[in-house]
Scaffold this active site. Structure first.
Site, PDB file in Angstrom:
ATOM      1  N   ASP A  55      52.893  44.339  28.392  1.00 17.70           N
ATOM      2  CA  ASP A  55      52.059  43.168  28.644  1.00 17.70           C
ATOM      3  C   ASP A  55      51.805  43.114  30.146  1.00 17.70           C
ATOM      4  OD1 ASP A  55      50.909  40.698  29.075  1.00 17.70           O
ATOM      5  OD2 ASP A  55      52.475  39.549  28.056  1.00 17.70           O
ATOM      6  N   TYR A 148      35.447  34.379  32.955  1.00 19.06           N
ATOM      7  CA  TYR A 148      35.476  35.831  33.124  1.00 19.06           C
ATOM      8  C   TYR A 148      34.959  36.252  34.490  1.00 19.06           C
ATOM      9  CZ  TYR A 148      34.068  40.717  32.590  1.00 19.06           C
ATOM     10  OH  TYR A 148      33.890  42.060  32.782  1.00 19.06           O
ATOM     11  N   LYS A 152      37.147  38.075  37.468  1.00 17.37           N
ATOM     12  CA  LYS A 152      36.807  39.380  38.031  1.00 17.37           C
ATOM     13  C   LYS A 152      36.471  39.249  39.521  1.00 17.37           C
ATOM     14  CE  LYS A 152      37.114  42.476  34.703  1.00 17.37           C
ATOM     15  NZ  LYS A 152      38.078  43.609  34.788  1.00 17.37           N
ATOM     16  N   THR A 183      29.800  52.545  25.371  1.00 18.08           N
ATOM     17  CA  THR A 183      30.946  52.671  24.469  1.00 18.08           C
ATOM     18  C   THR A 183      30.499  52.380  23.039  1.00 18.08           C
ATOM     19  OG1 THR A 183      31.571  50.343  24.615  1.00 18.08           O
ATOM     20  CG2 THR A 183      32.462  51.830  26.302  1.00 18.08           C
TER      21      THR A 183
END
Length: 227
Positions: A55, A148, A152, A183
């Site tokens: 983790d 988010y 970042k 991806t």
């Protein structure tokens, strides 16, 4: 005397980009230490690597896992921090504390936990490289991505700060910020998107490998936008 085989730690190694980076560095002969939530998958993909389920938001667990890797392999030449987290859907005026804490922990605090465990070891051996994977989307606020993009952005400030703090120590610190990675998951969620500007996993892995290894020895404190 031959140079020792470089030992490189990759987080998020079971993900699409993590796998691509691991394959690229393994092909170059590096010894790999791989962290992800699924150690079984890592053992299947990279049977010669040291793989652990870790983790990355747990400072104690990260420190213990890095120490085991150092005991097993004797050194640590690079940290490639690919792991992170993405969420969207809450506006800022409805953002939950749980979402905020989760994004900060996965994307920013994880970098701190890894730096605490890895950078002192690199300094003791006289050098090393840290490469963090950020995101081009973090360059500005985006609707429904507040936690988010903030997390970042915090990661990037931490990278810049660590680079300044490591100046002259032999430890290089850099980051990359891909736009949209090509991806399977992104293709599935955006089937009608124009993929001409997407970043291939191979080219992203090449850029990261350059920064992580001696090929990028002259590069320090840089933030490379990919795509």
């Amino acid at each position: 005397m031959n140079a020792p085989t470089p030992v490189i730690l990759i987080t998020g190694a079971a993900g699409a980009l993590g796998r691509a980076v691991a394959q690229r560095l393994a092909a170059d002969g590096a010894s790999l230490v791989l962290f992800d939530r699924d150690a079984a998958a890592l053992n299947q993909l990279f049977p010669q690597a040291v793989a652990e389920a870790v983790d990355i938001t747990d400072e104690g667990a990260v420190a213990a896992a890095v120490q085991r890797a150092l005991q097993a392999l004797g050194r640590l030449d690079a940290l490639v921090h690919v792991a992170g987290g993405f969420e969207m859907g809450e506006t800022v005026d409805a953002l939950s504390r749980a979402s905020w804490d989760r994004m900060i922990a996965l994307n920013a605090w994880s970098f701190v936990a890894l730096a605490k465990a890895c950078v002192p070891a690199m300094k003791r051996q006289g050098g090393g490289s840290v490469v963090a994977v950020s995101a081009a989307a973090a360059g500005s606020g985006r609707a429904l991505k507040g936690a988010y993009t903030a997390a970042k952005s915090a990661l990037q400030r931490l990278v810049e700060t660590l680079a300044s703090e490591c100046a002259g120590s032999g430890v290089r610190v850099n980051s990359v910020a891909p736009t949209t990675l090509d991806t399977p998951a992104n293709r599935a969620t955006m089937p009608d998107a124009d993929r001409s500007g997407w970043v291939s996993l191979e080219s992203a892995a090449d850029a990261i490998a350059f920064l992580a290894t001696k090929a990028g020895a002259a590069v320090h404190g840089q933030h490379l936008r990919l795509g």
